[in-house]
Design a protein around this motif. Sequence first.
Motif, mmCIF file in Angstrom:
data_model
loop_
_atom_site.group_PDB
_atom_site.id
_atom_site.type_symbol
_atom_site.label_atom_id
_atom_site.label_comp_id
_atom_site.label_asym_id
_atom_site.label_seq_id
_atom_site.Cartn_x
_atom_site.Cartn_y
_atom_site.Cartn_z
ATOM 1 N N GLN A 28 -64.566 -12.019 -94.326
ATOM 2 C CA GLN A 28 -64.554 -11.016 -93.140
ATOM 3 C C GLN A 28 -64.252 -9.768 -94.116
ATOM 4 N N THR A 29 -65.168 -8.579 -93.651
ATOM 5 C CA THR A 29 -64.742 -7.582 -93.874
ATOM 6 C C THR A 29 -64.999 -6.231 -92.838
ATOM 7 N N TYR A 30 -64.091 -5.520 -92.764
ATOM 8 C CA TYR A 30 -63.815 -4.404 -91.714
ATOM 9 C C TYR A 30 -62.676 -3.508 -92.045
ATOM 10 N N ILE A 31 -62.938 -2.594 -91.055
ATOM 11 C CA ILE A 31 -61.627 -1.501 -91.524
ATOM 12 C C ILE A 31 -61.202 -1.033 -90.570
ATOM 13 N N GLU A 32 -59.065 -0.701 -90.735
ATOM 14 C CA GLU A 32 -58.270 -0.836 -90.258
ATOM 15 C C GLU A 32 -57.372 0.379 -90.528
ATOM 16 N N ASP A 33 -56.643 0.850 -89.526
ATOM 17 C CA ASP A 33 -56.419 2.396 -89.841
ATOM 18 C C ASP A 33 -54.965 2.341 -90.341
ATOM 19 N N CYS A 34 -54.274 2.489 -91.408
ATOM 20 C CA CYS A 34 -52.892 2.389 -91.684
ATOM 21 C C CYS A 34 -52.034 2.769 -90.754
ATOM 22 N N VAL A 36 -48.396 3.644 -90.531
ATOM 23 C CA VAL A 36 -47.953 4.985 -91.589
ATOM 24 C C VAL A 36 -48.757 5.448 -91.824
ATOM 25 N N CYS A 37 -49.948 5.177 -92.422
ATOM 26 C CA CYS A 37 -50.286 6.936 -92.898
ATOM 27 C C CYS A 37 -51.662 7.221 -92.071
ATOM 28 N N CYS A 38 -52.485 6.305 -90.654
ATOM 29 C CA CYS A 38 -53.111 6.125 -90.106
ATOM 30 C C CYS A 38 -54.499 6.549 -91.054
ATOM 31 N N ARG A 39 -54.395 6.210 -92.507
ATOM 32 C CA ARG A 39 -56.112 6.593 -92.416
ATOM 33 C C ARG A 39 -56.447 5.649 -92.516
ATOM 34 N N PRO A 40 -58.142 5.774 -93.087
ATOM 35 C CA PRO A 40 -59.031 4.036 -92.918
ATOM 36 C C PRO A 40 -58.804 3.330 -93.930
ATOM 37 N N ASN A 41 -58.565 2.047 -93.912
ATOM 38 C CA ASN A 41 -58.634 1.066 -94.851
ATOM 39 C C ASN A 41 -59.733 -0.416 -94.860
ATOM 40 N N GLN A 42 -60.712 -0.057 -95.786
ATOM 41 C CA GLN A 42 -61.450 -1.229 -95.656
ATOM 42 C C GLN A 42 -60.970 -2.537 -95.946
ATOM 43 N N LEU A 43 -60.768 -3.940 -95.671
ATOM 44 C CA LEU A 43 -60.420 -4.396 -96.061
ATOM 45 C C LEU A 43 -61.309 -5.930 -95.836
ATOM 46 N N TYR A 44 -61.378 -6.357 -97.086
ATOM 47 C CA TYR A 44 -62.111 -7.291 -97.524
ATOM 48 C C TYR A 44 -60.958 -8.713 -97.531
ATOM 49 N N VAL A 45 -61.169 -9.498 -96.369
ATOM 50 C CA VAL A 45 -60.383 -10.568 -96.067
ATOM 51 C C VAL A 45 -60.963 -12.014 -96.891
ATOM 52 N N THR A 46 -61.143 -12.775 -97.502
ATOM 53 C CA THR A 46 -61.337 -13.971 -97.790
ATOM 54 C C THR A 46 -59.762 -15.043 -96.998
ATOM 55 N N VAL A 47 -60.432 -16.275 -96.692
ATOM 56 C CA VAL A 47 -59.848 -17.535 -96.239
ATOM 57 C C VAL A 47 -59.885 -18.412 -96.899
ATOM 58 N N ASP A 48 -58.431 -19.624 -97.528
ATOM 59 C CA ASP A 48 -58.944 -20.638 -98.147
ATOM 60 C C ASP A 48 -59.266 -21.633 -97.089
ATOM 61 N N ASP A 49 -60.287 -22.339 -97.800
ATOM 62 C CA ASP A 49 -60.829 -23.330 -96.867
ATOM 63 C C ASP A 49 -60.244 -24.182 -96.524
ATOM 64 N N VAL A 50 -59.343 -24.824 -96.950
ATOM 65 C CA VAL A 50 -57.960 -25.705 -97.225
ATOM 66 C C VAL A 50 -57.013 -25.552 -96.727
#
Length: 62
Positions: A28-34, A36-50
């Motif tokens: 998954q990829t999405y943007i979420e604000d920090c 603490v500092c409220c600046r936007p972060n691009q998050l690259y999420v990987t979930v192990d299928d097992v």
Amino acid sequence: MQSTAEYICAFCGEPNTTFVDLSAGLTQTYIEDCQVCCRPNQLYVTVDDVSLDIDIATDFVE
């Protein structure tokens, strides 16, 4: 199904906790604000299928 995971802000370096919707896929990829500092972060999420372990990489959003 939701789970929580921690990531480090790409701007201020502070840890943040986020909710990850496991039903949205193993990558998954999405943007979420920090929380603490409220600046936007691009998050690259990987979930192990097992184990369902969650790994999050961050990047700057200009």
